[in-house]
Design an enzyme around this catalytic site. Sequence first.
Site, PDB file in Angstrom:
ATOM      1  N   CYS A 209       3.700  -2.331   3.997  1.00 58.79           N
ATOM      2  CA  CYS A 209       2.682  -1.309   3.710  1.00 58.79           C
ATOM      3  C   CYS A 209       2.647  -0.079   4.614  1.00 58.79           C
ATOM      4  O   CYS A 209       2.947   1.022   4.194  1.00 58.79           O
ATOM      5  CB  CYS A 209       1.288  -1.917   3.769  1.00 58.79           C
ATOM      6  SG  CYS A 209       0.946  -3.146   2.542  1.00 58.79           S
TER       7      CYS A 209
ATOM      8  N   HIS B 220      -4.897   2.741   4.918  1.00 58.40           N
ATOM      9  CA  HIS B 220      -4.028   1.941   5.792  1.00 58.40           C
ATOM     10  C   HIS B 220      -3.159   2.754   6.753  1.00 58.40           C
ATOM     11  O   HIS B 220      -2.060   2.333   7.124  1.00 58.40           O
ATOM     12  CB  HIS B 220      -3.127   0.999   4.955  1.00 58.40           C
ATOM     13  CG  HIS B 220      -2.843  -0.296   5.683  1.00 58.40           C
ATOM     14  ND1 HIS B 220      -1.931  -1.211   5.223  1.00 58.40           N
ATOM     15  CD2 HIS B 220      -3.333  -0.788   6.838  1.00 58.40           C
ATOM     16  CE1 HIS B 220      -1.879  -2.232   6.057  1.00 58.40           C
ATOM     17  NE2 HIS B 220      -2.722  -1.995   7.047  1.00 58.40           N
TER      18      HIS B 220
END
Length: 556
Positions: free
Chosen positions: A76, A132
């Site tokens: 990610c 994120h």
Amino acid sequence: MQMRQSFAMQLQLQLHLCLLLIGYAIAQPHIIFILADDLGFNDVGFRGSAQIPTPNIDALAYSGLILNRYYVNPICTPSRSALMTAKYPIHTGMQHTVLYAAEPRGLPLNLKILPQYLNDLGYTSHIAGKWHLGHWKRVYTPLYRGFSSHVGYWSGHQDYNDHSAVEHGQWGLDMRNGTELAYDLHGQYTTDVITQHSLNVIAKHNSTKGPLFLYVAHAAVHSGNPYNPLPAKDDIVRRLGTIQDYKRRKYAALVTAMDDSVGRIVEQLRKSHMLDNSIIIFSTDNGGPAEGFNSNFASNYPLRGVKNTLWEGGVRGAGLVWSAQLSKRPRVADQTMHIADWLPTLLEAAGGEAALAQLNNAQLDGMSVWQALLKNEVSPRKSVLHNIDDIWGSAALSVGDWKLVKGTNYNGSWDGWYGPAGTRNLRDYDWYLVAKSLAGQALQQLKVLPKTADMMRAREAANVICKDARLKDAPNISCNPLKAPCLFNIREDPCEQRNQADVYPKVLELMLKELQLINSTAVPPANKPDDPLGYPRFWNYTWTNFGDYVDTNDCI
Ligand SMILES: *[C@@H]1O[C@H](CO)[C@@H](O)[C@H](O)[C@H]1NC(C)=O
Ligand SMILES: *[C@@H]1O[C@H](CO)[C@@H](O)[C@H](O)[C@H]1NC(C)=O
Ligand SMILES: *[C@@H]1O[C@H](CO)[C@@H](O)[C@H](O)[C@H]1NC(C)=O
Ligand SMILES: *[C@@H]1O[C@H](CO)[C@@H](O)[C@H](O)[C@H]1NC(C)=O
Ligand SMILES: *[C@@H]1O[C@H](CO)[C@@H](O)[C@H](O)[C@H]1NC(C)=O
Ligand SMILES: *[C@@H]1O[C@H](CO)[C@@H](O)[C@H](O)[C@H]1NC(C)=O
């Protein structure tokens, strides 16, 4: 005389720039970037098996370009950092694992990111979903980095119904509207919340004031919290009864809800008269977690490895780009591309070569592949650094058809091939669903949805065929990257079954040299231990920008 001439030249230049800007104002496309989280290579219809119907995504793929040699980072945060900055994670300190929610760090603030570049060309940027890339201080969050609105969350994952995130044994709410906590969204399914914000942004957009950049960063199909790892909607799970394995069926339901979302977004673009002037990208952020990895059940079959490994299953991503400018016949784009290439590619699509000029001194790893994609020419990208992680002791690099794999993660325990394969028979696919889907209907109105026979041809061309049909028995020339570097010819052997290191020692040597050269440009990983002051129990059980309120153990 000379002065007058240069004045005239300047005038001409200014006029030229003005015309260019007017040119932008007319032609600048809206950009909708849809990023799936943890979606496997084999989990969309256009790319893999017929097991999970994804008719909306497929409709875009078949009337746009299927990106056949599209690479992402294996996990990610590194992948998202590359998308936003056009730099390899080794050049921003983001190369090792993900950003944890109580870490006092974020994507460095001196980096200009994608929405900021686009805003400079007249765009208005919005984000729906997962960030994120840092939130320990407010200035790291989307509204301070080029986005005008954000409905979504800051950390790496959440429960799709209560919007809390469990990490390192800590539990807290992580859902925001802008910088405010969004308690009122409790109980609304995350995929729907993200979709609804996307639809609102599109519906409210006033194109006469400039183009839109919308970043739709889905929570789907990442697993949720341990108490409910696969938060699927019951009614969708029920519809997918043909998938035997119950956990795989729930995973498929996460995919289906996301596919529905894509359809609604395309339909809204049409309703808002924006579709024919939009570029739509659909991409995964990394390879899929299969067979229980991260409590999830994706499939990258027949590619090797999973999420967070440097095998093709970790880094060769499912992706497509759609634009009315692209050819109407389905095409499988064989151009090599990396997720870091989107920034320059989209800048060129938005503002031509003049827009690329602003990148001249930015030292980017990404390169524009826009012309190569439009004209079906050779990609300017010749090599891809998949990652270098000296903490885990793994690195991988592709140059041309060759791929070097040095070291591996998880001590080699995720180095195999993982299913399910699903059926690969084209006739088993319910092709009529593509035209019937919301996206399919919208594209039919634009008269760009190809005939079924053409879609089938594209699907066939995108099929990955392994050198050895029986994957598990195949690696005759074995590879143990923990012991020695392995070498593969990816074009001939996309499934990484035949280690060629002993056969081509010269190539191996050159690849190792090249890796060393790139490694010499790396910055150290920026990871930090959790700051317990960031734990939700100190903040009414919410994940928050704690660094704005307390002195953290950050030493900058
Ligand atoms: C977010 O806040 C804005 C401004 O207060 C409001 O108009 C909007 O409806 C909110 N969105 C959601 C999803 O709650
Ligand atoms: C869009 O913006 C233009 C220019 O500012 C304005 O004239 C027009 O009324 C706006 N349209 C809507 C629907 O708000
Ligand atoms: C990795 O595997 C080797 C051999 O099986 C074993 O000796 C070692 O302890 C393992 N290391 C880790 C970190 O699991
Ligand atoms: C593996 O190697 C052996 C010995 O060289 C050979 O006999 C066999 O056919 C090979 N198997 C495959 C699947 O290539
Ligand atoms: C990269 O360089 C660092 C620092 O010199 C070194 O410790 C590391 O082993 C190198 N990594 C690789 C993959 O060559
Ligand atoms: C927690 O919530 C209560 C009640 O809304 C509020 O008074 C308090 O300031 C909050 N504490 C923190 C640390 O945010």
